[in-house]
Scaffold this motif. Structure first.
Motif, short mmCIF file in Angstrom:
data_model
loop_
_atom_site.label_atom_id
_atom_site.label_comp_id
_atom_site.label_asym_id
_atom_site.label_seq_id
_atom_site.Cartn_x
_atom_site.Cartn_y
_atom_site.Cartn_z
N ALA A 192 38.72 40.63 52.26
CA ALA A 192 38.00 41.72 51.57
C ALA A 192 38.08 41.52 50.06
CB ALA A 192 38.60 43.06 51.97
N ARG A 193 39.24 41.12 49.57
CA ARG A 193 39.40 40.88 48.13
C ARG A 193 38.47 39.76 47.67
NH1 ARG A 193 44.71 38.51 45.01
NH2 ARG A 193 44.09 36.65 46.16
N ALA A 194 38.42 38.71 48.49
CA ALA A 194 37.55 37.58 48.13
C ALA A 194 36.08 38.01 48.14
CB ALA A 194 37.78 36.44 49.12
N LEU A 195 35.70 38.86 49.10
CA LEU A 195 34.30 39.32 49.17
C LEU A 195 33.93 40.19 47.98
CD1 LEU A 195 33.98 40.24 52.97
CD2 LEU A 195 33.16 38.18 51.81
N ALA A 196 34.92 40.95 47.48
CA ALA A 196 34.66 41.84 46.34
C ALA A 196 34.28 41.05 45.09
CB ALA A 196 35.88 42.71 46.07
N ALA A 197 34.59 39.77 45.08
CA ALA A 197 34.21 38.90 43.95
C ALA A 197 32.76 38.41 44.09
CB ALA A 197 35.17 37.72 43.85
N ALA A 255 42.58 44.64 47.27
CA ALA A 255 41.16 44.31 47.39
C ALA A 255 40.42 44.55 46.08
CB ALA A 255 40.54 45.13 48.52
N VAL A 256 40.86 45.55 45.32
CA VAL A 256 40.21 45.86 44.03
C VAL A 256 40.23 44.66 43.08
CG1 VAL A 256 40.63 47.11 41.87
CG2 VAL A 256 40.44 48.37 43.99
N MET A 257 41.27 43.83 43.19
CA MET A 257 41.40 42.68 42.27
C MET A 257 40.15 41.80 42.30
SD MET A 257 45.34 41.54 42.79
CE MET A 257 46.66 42.69 42.49
N GLY A 258 39.49 41.74 43.45
CA GLY A 258 38.27 40.92 43.54
C GLY A 258 37.18 41.40 42.61
N THR A 259 37.18 42.71 42.31
CA THR A 259 36.11 43.26 41.46
C THR A 259 36.28 42.85 40.00
OG1 THR A 259 37.29 45.31 40.94
CG2 THR A 259 35.97 45.31 42.94
N TYR A 260 37.46 42.32 39.65
CA TYR A 260 37.69 41.95 38.24
C TYR A 260 36.76 40.84 37.78
CZ TYR A 260 42.11 44.53 38.79
OH TYR A 260 43.07 45.49 39.04
N SER A 261 36.16 40.12 38.76
CA SER A 261 35.25 39.05 38.37
C SER A 261 34.00 39.61 37.70
CB SER A 261 34.84 38.25 39.60
OG SER A 261 34.12 39.09 40.48
N ARG A 262 33.74 40.91 37.92
CA ARG A 262 32.50 41.50 37.39
C ARG A 262 32.68 42.12 36.03
NH1 ARG A 262 29.60 44.27 41.99
NH2 ARG A 262 29.95 42.90 43.72
N VAL A 263 33.92 42.23 35.58
CA VAL A 263 34.13 42.96 34.32
C VAL A 263 34.96 42.11 33.36
CG1 VAL A 263 33.98 45.27 35.28
CG2 VAL A 263 36.17 44.08 35.33
N GLU A 264 34.78 42.41 32.08
CA GLU A 264 35.58 41.77 31.05
C GLU A 264 36.98 42.39 31.08
OE1 GLU A 264 34.67 39.15 29.11
OE2 GLU A 264 32.97 39.16 30.48
N PRO A 265 37.98 41.71 30.46
CA PRO A 265 39.35 42.20 30.54
C PRO A 265 39.54 43.68 30.21
CG PRO A 265 39.36 40.03 29.60
CD PRO A 265 37.92 40.38 29.84
N LEU A 266 38.88 44.19 29.17
CA LEU A 266 39.15 45.58 28.80
C LEU A 266 38.24 46.57 29.53
CD1 LEU A 266 39.99 45.40 25.02
CD2 LEU A 266 41.45 46.14 26.87
N GLN A 267 37.27 46.04 30.27
CA GLN A 267 36.36 46.93 30.98
C GLN A 267 36.92 47.29 32.35
OE1 GLN A 267 32.85 44.47 31.10
NE2 GLN A 267 31.88 45.73 29.54
N ARG A 268 36.36 48.34 32.89
CA ARG A 268 36.70 48.71 34.27
C ARG A 268 35.43 49.12 34.98
NH1 ARG A 268 41.42 49.12 31.94
NH2 ARG A 268 43.31 49.21 33.19
N LEU A 269 35.38 48.81 36.27
CA LEU A 269 34.25 49.33 37.04
C LEU A 269 34.45 50.83 37.16
CD1 LEU A 269 33.63 46.94 40.06
CD2 LEU A 269 32.20 47.27 38.07
N ARG A 270 33.36 51.60 37.08
CA ARG A 270 33.45 53.06 37.20
C ARG A 270 34.01 53.43 38.58
NH1 ARG A 270 33.35 55.24 32.43
NH2 ARG A 270 31.79 54.31 31.10
#
Lengths: 236, 289
Positions: free
Chosen positions: A147-152, A93-108
């Motif tokens: 859930a993964r799709a919603l995280a995007a 599910a976390v993979m969906g959050t990658y849409s919010r960050v640049e490649p080297l960034q991570r969500l806190r």
């Protein structure tokens, strides 16, 4: 304004069109069923919509609510994901959050955890978070994928045969989930399906893929008994 | 036990060879986990052999008297590294391009590449008898001759590889697990594939030059296989595979040193012992439950 606009588009792989002269628009807040026989081009249409395949000819225009491309939440066919990966449902599910960050960034940590837990809860998969994804049943996997799709934070939820190989009870609860998500989040939903019966009350629009053509219309019209017998008569 | 403590001391005469083996043991499985997850294990067999063919080709050039390419011993090694990287890079590019096109039988392509690389290695050595000793040493995994300069260069490169694998882990996992999802999230799947394959190519070519193709194949495949049943996420998978690789290198070096055996087969034997132990424990736990 429509979200997706096909303008005389030929869709396919290599140089051979699977669907020719596709011309329609996907309206916002619609629930579009993409129906047709095996090999009729349903997945090709969905993948072109997502931008995974370029049209062979013509144009496919995508308009986001904000400037730029619309954000998609994609739920692939569940067999496509290899169970060898040692990932928990939360990891997937976390993979969906990658849409919010640049490649080297991570969500806190807390921000990411909160968001993913919220999406898992919305999809009815909270209790699955810590379990290995490969150990889940078909219906449970689909909930995690949703859930993964919603995280995007999608504007369009695109699902490729989400009910395939799933028992009838689970199908009903997944369809209820999709209906609720569409209403609560104001999403447009595009769903490839093999079947007509279980989902027909959900669809606002239907695309029939048949004999190299794709045609969109209001669900009531496209699922009328006359239209259905016409399509099923052409089944190879 | 005394011998183990002895070889771990910094003044141990072969400390570069020991540390070099252990570093490669730690780092190669970090790359190898992606071979296993992408079901490209056979790449791990073929690519080290291709890299060895590149090294044999470099020795062949030197045998033909192309002294302008390599004068001193250190230049010879650098030429071998360049040839190894070139051969490996080209092979990866060709395999990846054919994989993307999705035609033919993937295992067949890798089998052909492996046979070709073996044949090439033998022919390159046959045409240059002087290179035979170096090649034999390479195949046996003779790391003992590693110089101070090469050792530090190797540490830098393998440190960089390990850093990249952890730094870009989420992208590498995403494009390996679900390429379509990665593309819908705006990631360039091709660019991330190229970066991953470049790291793979660098690890293999430099590793083969240092410890030989057999050890590299062993480290790419066996520790990740031993770690997979215990993994609870990608980070734990990578760390456990890396630990098992480093441990196998240390154990293999110890046995090789104390029993006067060639390093490469002993290290691979040690890695396989960890795999058997892992499988046995897993099976035992399954029965207890």
């Amino acid at each position: 304004m429509s979200l997706i606009e096909f303008r005389r588009a030929d869709l396919g792989y290599g140089s051979v069109p699977v669907l020719a002269g596709v011309e329609f628009e996907i309206p916002p807040l619609s629930f579009v069923g993409i129906l047709g026989h095996n090999g009729s081009g349903k997945t090709t249409l969905l993948k072109t919509t997502l931008g995974l395949i370029a049209p062979l000819r013509g144009q496919v225009l995508r308009h986001g609510a904000r400037p730029g491309l619309p954000r998609f939440g994609y739920v692939p066919q569940k067999e496509r994901l290899d169970p060898i990966f040692p990932l928990s449902a939360f990891d997937v599910a976390v993979m969906g959050t990658y849409s919010r960050v640049e490649p080297l960034q991570r969500l806190r940590g807390l921000q990411k955890k909160g968001l993913v837990e919220r999406c898992l809860a919305e999809a009815g998969a909270s209790e699955l978070a810590g379990r290995p994804y490969s150990d889940l049943s078909g219906g449970q996997r689909q909930r995690v994928m949703i859930a993964r799709a919603l995280a995007a934070e999608p504007e369009i939820l695109a699902l490729d045969e989400p009910l395939a190989g799933i028992d009838v009870t689970t199908q009903k609860s997944l369809l209820a989930l999709l209906r609720r998500l569409k209403e609560e989040r104001g999403l447009a939903v595009m769903m490839v399906s093999h079947r007509v019966q279980a989902e027909k009350d959900l669809f606002t629009h239907v695309v029939w893929c048949d004999q190299g053509r794709a045609e969109l219309g209001p669900a009531a019209q496209m699922l009328s008994s006359g239209r259905l017998s016409e399509v099923f008569k052409s089944e190879p | 036990m005394m011998t183990l403590l002895e070889i771990l001391k910094p003044d141990f005469i072969l400390h570069h060879a020991l540390y070099g083996s252990v570093v490669i043991g730690f780092v190669c499985p970090l790359v190898g986990v992606y071979f296993l997850l992408r079901r490209l294990v056979f790449w791990g067999v073929a690519l080290p052999q291709v890299s060895a063919a590149g090294i044999a080709f470099a020795f062949l050039l030197q045998g033909f008297g192309l002294a302008w390419l390599a004068g001193s011993e250190s230049q010879e090694k650098h030429l071998a590294i360049v040839a190894s990287m070139l051969f490996t890079g080209l092979a990866i590019l060709a395999l990846a391009a054919l994989e993307r096109r999705g035609r033919g039988v993937p295992e067949g392509r890798i089998g052909v590449l492996y046979a070709l690389a073996w044949a090439g290695s033998i022919l390159f050595v046959a045409w240059n008898a002087a290179g035979e000793t170096e090649m034999l040493g390479l195949l046996k995994g003779e790391i003992v001759a590693i110089s101070e300069e090469d050792f530090h260069a190797m540490l830098d490169v393998f440190g960089l590889i390990a850093a990249c694998v952890f730094l870009f882990q989420k992208e590498f996992v995403l494009v390996s697990y679900d390429r379509d999802m990665a593309a819908t999230l705006g990631r360039s799947v091709l660019a991330w594939d190229i970066l991953l394959y470049s790291i793979v190519g660098l690890a293999i070519s430099l590793g083969v030059m240092t410890v030989g193709p057999l050890v590299i194949f062993g480290f790419l495949v066996v520790p990740p296989m031993a770690a997979l049943p215990w993994a609870r996420g990608m980070t734990s998978f990578s760390l456990l595979a890396s630990f098992l690789g480093g441990f196998s290198a240390l154990a293999g070096f110890y046995v090789s040193y104390t029993r006067d055996l060639p390093l490469a087969p002993v290290v691979v034997g040690a890695a396989c012992a960890t795999l058997l132990l892992s499988m046995g424990l897993r099976s035992l736990m399954g029965r207890v439950r």
